[in-house]
Design a protein around this motif. Structure first.
Motif, short mmCIF file in Angstrom:
data_model
loop_
_atom_site.label_atom_id
_atom_site.label_comp_id
_atom_site.label_asym_id
_atom_site.label_seq_id
_atom_site.Cartn_x
_atom_site.Cartn_y
_atom_site.Cartn_z
N SER A 248 0.82 -1.22 0.20
CA SER A 248 -0.05 0.25 -0.09
C SER A 248 0.77 1.27 -0.11
O SER A 248 1.72 1.20 0.79
CB SER A 248 -0.77 -0.19 1.18
OG SER A 248 -1.64 1.23 1.29
N GLY A 249 0.54 2.10 -0.71
CA GLY A 249 1.42 3.33 -0.79
C GLY A 249 2.46 3.38 -1.89
O GLY A 249 3.23 4.50 -2.01
N SER A 250 2.67 2.24 -2.50
CA SER A 250 3.97 2.14 -3.48
C SER A 250 3.69 3.04 -5.02
O SER A 250 4.56 3.08 -5.64
CB SER A 250 4.23 0.54 -3.61
OG SER A 250 2.84 -0.09 -4.15
N GLY A 251 2.34 3.39 -5.13
CA GLY A 251 2.20 4.11 -6.44
C GLY A 251 1.52 3.38 -7.45
O GLY A 251 1.24 3.84 -8.57
N LYS A 252 0.80 2.13 -7.04
CA LYS A 252 0.12 1.37 -8.09
C LYS A 252 -1.11 2.16 -8.67
O LYS A 252 -1.26 2.04 -9.93
CB LYS A 252 -0.37 0.07 -7.44
CG LYS A 252 0.78 -0.65 -6.71
CD LYS A 252 0.40 -1.76 -6.29
CE LYS A 252 -0.57 -1.82 -5.30
NZ LYS A 252 -0.15 -1.18 -3.90
N SER A 253 -1.78 2.73 -7.81
CA SER A 253 -3.18 3.29 -8.38
C SER A 253 -2.64 4.58 -9.21
O SER A 253 -3.12 4.86 -9.97
CB SER A 253 -3.84 3.82 -7.14
OG SER A 253 -4.46 2.60 -6.42
N THR A 254 -1.55 5.29 -8.45
CA THR A 254 -1.29 6.51 -9.34
C THR A 254 -0.89 6.18 -10.72
O THR A 254 -1.34 7.04 -11.65
CB THR A 254 -0.19 7.26 -8.41
OG1 THR A 254 -0.71 7.56 -7.12
CG2 THR A 254 0.34 8.56 -9.24
N PHE A 255 -0.04 5.21 -10.82
CA PHE A 255 0.41 4.69 -12.09
C PHE A 255 -0.72 4.29 -12.93
O PHE A 255 -0.84 4.84 -14.34
CB PHE A 255 1.29 3.46 -11.95
CG PHE A 255 1.99 3.28 -13.30
CD1 PHE A 255 2.83 4.18 -14.14
CD2 PHE A 255 2.12 1.92 -13.83
CE1 PHE A 255 3.04 3.86 -15.38
CE2 PHE A 255 2.38 1.53 -15.02
CZ PHE A 255 3.03 2.54 -15.66
P1 ADP Z 1 -1.11 2.43 -3.98
O1 ADP Z 1 -2.03 2.25 -5.19
O2 ADP Z 1 0.06 1.33 -4.36
O3 ADP Z 1 -1.63 1.98 -2.74
P2 ADP Z 1 -1.29 5.24 -4.31
O4 ADP Z 1 -0.67 5.23 -5.91
O5 ADP Z 1 -2.54 5.02 -4.01
O6 ADP Z 1 -0.59 3.80 -3.86
O7 ADP Z 1 -0.28 6.19 -3.53
C1 ADP Z 1 1.00 6.41 -3.76
C2 ADP Z 1 1.27 7.52 -2.72
O8 ADP Z 1 0.75 8.76 -3.38
C3 ADP Z 1 0.87 7.35 -1.32
O9 ADP Z 1 1.87 7.89 -0.36
C4 ADP Z 1 -0.46 8.42 -1.20
O10 ADP Z 1 -0.64 8.85 0.03
C5 ADP Z 1 0.02 9.19 -2.25
N1 ADP Z 1 -1.23 9.90 -3.08
C6 ADP Z 1 -2.03 9.52 -3.69
N2 ADP Z 1 -3.00 10.31 -4.49
C7 ADP Z 1 -2.56 11.18 -3.94
C8 ADP Z 1 -3.31 12.79 -3.99
N3 ADP Z 1 -4.26 12.75 -4.78
N4 ADP Z 1 -2.82 13.82 -3.46
C9 ADP Z 1 -1.55 13.53 -2.80
N5 ADP Z 1 -1.01 12.39 -2.47
C10 ADP Z 1 -1.39 11.31 -3.06
#
Ligand code: ADP
Ligand code: MG
Length: 263
Positions: free
Chosen positions: A49-56
């Protein structure tokens, strides 16, 4: 599918990401991601969790803009276009058009609560693609059959289980005929006994040759259908390979530490 996409689909990767960087405020959450996904690939992305998967994933369909590197999907630069030897950011309408070719299924199903199952699946093809109601309905019924919900078309989302709702969400994404599907932990909000039916729908899609990128903690699914597995940690790709390599014989300590918690 446009001729350009067809051409790309038969000649090269459907997704190419190079050096993708993304920051929120001062914090870099993607630190240079590279990825190739070829037509028919099922790429599973694992990571804490928090590794950036969803963001990517959100960067791949331009729900987030990126701060460095580039991504190509379906033969087009994501979020940008080249013109006069310059790169221009797409206007919101153009970005929305590009996004139509990338199906996305989230952890939460987000169905329209006031529409029936059939109406949910027909909604975008009629509204966005300007398909005739009859054609959209026929296609929707085919897709609902395919995810095992042929008898539920007149129900409302609230009358369905979570697993059924998620299968409707999959059918709804497929209704736009996307060459590429992204799944972000599609089963992690479900009661354990409902996970299997959603994974089965995804497996059948994979067997039919759909190109998929799947963020998941379901190791069984990854082992069974992934053509490649990517392990991400702290905004980087730590290791990539077949499921047998990454899950069966991880090379990196961080991968081993993660797997020891989820297996
Ligand atoms: P995962 O899907 O692997 O759990 P995320 O991509 O959700 O990880 O999040 C990666 C990092 O980016 C986390 O530290 C999260 O808190 C941060 N993050 C994600 N979305 C936002 C946002 N909209 N604003 C600020 N920080 C964000
Ligand atoms: Mg996530």
């Amino acid at each position: 599918m446009s001729a350009q996409v067809m051409e790309q689909a038969t000649t090269g990767p459907l997704v190419r990401a190079r050096g993708v960087r993304k920051s929120y405020g001062g914090t870099e959450v993607l630190k240079g991601i590279d990825l190739d996904v070829h037509p028919g690939d099922v790429t599973c992305i694992l990571g804490p969790s928090g590794s950036g998967k969803s963001t990517f994933l959100r960067c791949i369909n331009h729900l987030e803009s990126i701060d460095g590197g580039w991504i190509e999907a379906n033969g087009e630069l994501v979020g940008y276009r080249r013109k006069d030897a310059r790169i221009h950011e797409l206007r919101p309408r153009e970005a929305a058009r590009q996004r139509e070719d990338i199906g996305m299924v989230f952890q939460r199903f987000n169905l329209f609560p006031h529409l029936t199952v059939l109406q949910n699946v027909c909604h975008a093809p009629v509204l966005v693609r300007k398909e005739s109601r009859a054609a959209a309905r026929a296609h929707a019924r085919e897709l609902l059959e395919r995810v095992g919900l042929g008898d539920k078309e007149d129900r409302y989302p609230a009358q369905l289980s979570g697993g059924q709702q998620q299968r409707v969400a999959i059918a709804r994404a497929l209704a736009m005929r996307p060459p590429l599907m992204l799944f972000d932990e599609p089963t992690s909000a479900l009661d354990p006994e409902l996970v299997g039916e959603v994974l089965d729908a995804m497996k059948s899609l994979a067997r039919d040759g759909m190109t998929m990128i799947v963020v998941t903690h379901e190791m069984g699914f990854a082992r069974e259908v992934a053509t490649s597995v990517v392990f991400m940690d702290d905004g980087t790709v730590v290791e990539t390979g077949s499921a047998a390599q990454v899950i069966g014989a991880p090379q990196h300590e961080r991968t081993r530490a993660f797997l020891s918690k989820v297996l």
